[in-house]
Design an enzyme around this catalytic site. Structure first.
Site, PDB file in Angstrom:
ATOM      1  N   GLU A  76       0.851  -1.190   0.000  1.00 59.39           N
ATOM      2  CA  GLU A  76       0.000   0.000   0.000  1.00 59.39           C
ATOM      3  C   GLU A  76       0.892   1.247   0.000  1.00 59.39           C
ATOM      4  O   GLU A  76       1.648   1.458   0.938  1.00 59.39           O
ATOM      5  CB  GLU A  76      -0.909   0.005   1.233  1.00 59.39           C
ATOM      6  CG  GLU A  76      -1.739   1.260   1.400  1.00 59.39           C
ATOM      7  CD  GLU A  76      -2.618   1.536   0.192  1.00 59.39           C
ATOM      8  OE1 GLU A  76      -2.479   2.629  -0.379  1.00 59.39           O
ATOM      9  OE2 GLU A  76      -3.422   0.662  -0.180  1.00 59.39           O
ATOM     10  N   ASP A 103       5.074   0.797  -4.390  1.00 56.85           N
ATOM     11  CA  ASP A 103       4.568   0.062  -5.549  1.00 56.85           C
ATOM     12  C   ASP A 103       4.828  -1.433  -5.359  1.00 56.85           C
ATOM     13  O   ASP A 103       5.939  -1.846  -5.014  1.00 56.85           O
ATOM     14  CB  ASP A 103       5.282   0.589  -6.794  1.00 56.85           C
ATOM     15  CG  ASP A 103       4.735   0.021  -8.092  1.00 56.85           C
ATOM     16  OD1 ASP A 103       3.996  -0.976  -8.060  1.00 56.85           O
ATOM     17  OD2 ASP A 103       5.071   0.570  -9.150  1.00 56.85           O
ATOM     18  N   ASP A 125      -7.195   1.467  -7.697  1.00 59.55           N
ATOM     19  CA  ASP A 125      -7.475   2.776  -8.296  1.00 59.55           C
ATOM     20  C   ASP A 125      -8.014   2.560  -9.707  1.00 59.55           C
ATOM     21  O   ASP A 125      -7.341   1.969 -10.549  1.00 59.55           O
ATOM     22  CB  ASP A 125      -6.193   3.601  -8.331  1.00 59.55           C
ATOM     23  CG  ASP A 125      -6.448   5.066  -8.642  1.00 59.55           C
ATOM     24  OD1 ASP A 125      -7.377   5.356  -9.425  1.00 59.55           O
ATOM     25  OD2 ASP A 125      -5.716   5.918  -8.120  1.00 59.55           O
ATOM     26  N   LYS A 129     -10.909   8.045 -16.192  1.00 61.32           N
ATOM     27  CA  LYS A 129     -10.878   8.724 -17.487  1.00 61.32           C
ATOM     28  C   LYS A 129     -10.179   7.847 -18.525  1.00 61.32           C
ATOM     29  O   LYS A 129      -9.193   7.184 -18.226  1.00 61.32           O
ATOM     30  CB  LYS A 129     -10.161  10.068 -17.359  1.00 61.32           C
ATOM     31  CG  LYS A 129     -10.876  11.046 -16.430  1.00 61.32           C
ATOM     32  CD  LYS A 129     -10.114  12.351 -16.308  1.00 61.32           C
ATOM     33  CE  LYS A 129     -10.827  13.303 -15.352  1.00 61.32           C
ATOM     34  NZ  LYS A 129     -10.090  14.580 -15.184  1.00 61.32           N
ATOM     35  N   ASP A 161     -15.748  -1.711  -8.499  1.00 60.94           N
ATOM     36  CA  ASP A 161     -17.105  -1.193  -8.667  1.00 60.94           C
ATOM     37  C   ASP A 161     -17.154  -0.194  -9.821  1.00 60.94           C
ATOM     38  O   ASP A 161     -17.999   0.700  -9.842  1.00 60.94           O
ATOM     39  CB  ASP A 161     -17.630  -0.565  -7.370  1.00 60.94           C
ATOM     40  CG  ASP A 161     -16.741   0.534  -6.824  1.00 60.94           C
ATOM     41  OD1 ASP A 161     -15.722   0.859  -7.470  1.00 60.94           O
ATOM     42  OD2 ASP A 161     -17.065   1.082  -5.747  1.00 60.94           O
ATOM     43  N   THR A 199     -14.996  -3.559   3.283  1.00 62.61           N
ATOM     44  CA  THR A 199     -14.196  -2.449   3.790  1.00 62.61           C
ATOM     45  C   THR A 199     -14.999  -1.152   3.762  1.00 62.61           C
ATOM     46  O   THR A 199     -16.030  -1.038   3.097  1.00 62.61           O
ATOM     47  CB  THR A 199     -12.924  -2.265   2.955  1.00 62.61           C
ATOM     48  OG1 THR A 199     -13.296  -1.860   1.624  1.00 62.61           O
ATOM     49  CG2 THR A 199     -12.131  -3.566   2.878  1.00 62.61           C
TER      50      THR A 199
END
Length: 219
Positions: A76, A103, A125, A129, A161, A199
């Protein structure tokens, strides 16, 4: 190319700052280029799991508590997430979690081949776009890094999602040929798996579709 944005967020609380100062070195995987010895990192553990992008760490901490014989590595890049993980580790008195505050890909490259029994990529993430889609984590090159580190028959779970990411990720996994999608009916991806831990981020429903879960078996 990084699959995440800035690594800072809201300021850490005084307690979180103390945890970062006093506990991070205890649970952080050391930097370096050398191979990782997971058996030395997790003495006596029977299996090794990886969670990439654990966010607020609720899922990782719950899985670690429910599976004490498993060594879990969590990656994370966001400092607040690392601080929350440290708090969860301390509060739950866990000895089977190590964190990587950066990373995931360089760390995965240091892992022995066929060492992982399970991996989670939950609500990464989405880079919504279109011009940002190239930054999404699940790409063919990422699978080429991860697959050799997973045992034959190991499991991988992806959740999102965001509809475009769900479609793109599923196509990427299935097209690869080394990840067997285990869904037998629509409920298998529409309903949370039995061992899933919801979560806070997931509960916010920030995406444009209901969450989906794709489980794969490694060929």
């Amino acid at each position: 190319m990084r699959s995440f944005g800035r690594t800072g967020g809201r300021p850490l609380s005084p307690r979180q700052k103390t945890l970062m100062a006093e506990k991070l070195d205890t649970y952080r995987i050391a930097e370096g280029d050398g191979p990782l010895d997971l058996c030395a990192m997790f003495p006596g553990k029977e299996a090794f799991w990886l969670e990439i992008g654990f966010g607020g760490a609720e899922h990782m901490i719950a899985q670690a508590a429910q599976n004490p014989d498993v060594g879990i590595i969590g990656c994370e890049p966001f400092l607040e997430g690392i601080a929350k993980a440290l708090g969860g580790i301390e509060e739950t008195d866990l000895n089977n979690v190590r964190v990587w505050p950066d990373d995931a890909r360089p760390l995965i490259a240091r892992m022995p081949d066929q060492c992982l029994d399970r991996a989670f990529v939950l609500f990464p993430d989405p880079w919504p776009k279109r011009r940002q889609h190239k930054r999404r984590l699940v790409q063919a090159d990422f699978l080429s890094i991860l697959h050799p580190k997973m045992k034959p028959g190991a499991r991988l779970r992806f959740a999102t999602d965001v509809k475009s990411y769900a479609d793109e990720a599923l196509l990427t996994f299935v097209s690869d040929g080394r990840f067997e999608w285990l869904a037998a009916s629509p409920d298998d991806w529409r309903c949370p798996p039995q061992d899933h831990v919801t979560t806070r981020y997931e509960s916010k429903r920030l995406g444009d579709c209901k969450p989906v879960w794709f489980d794969f078996r490694i060929r």
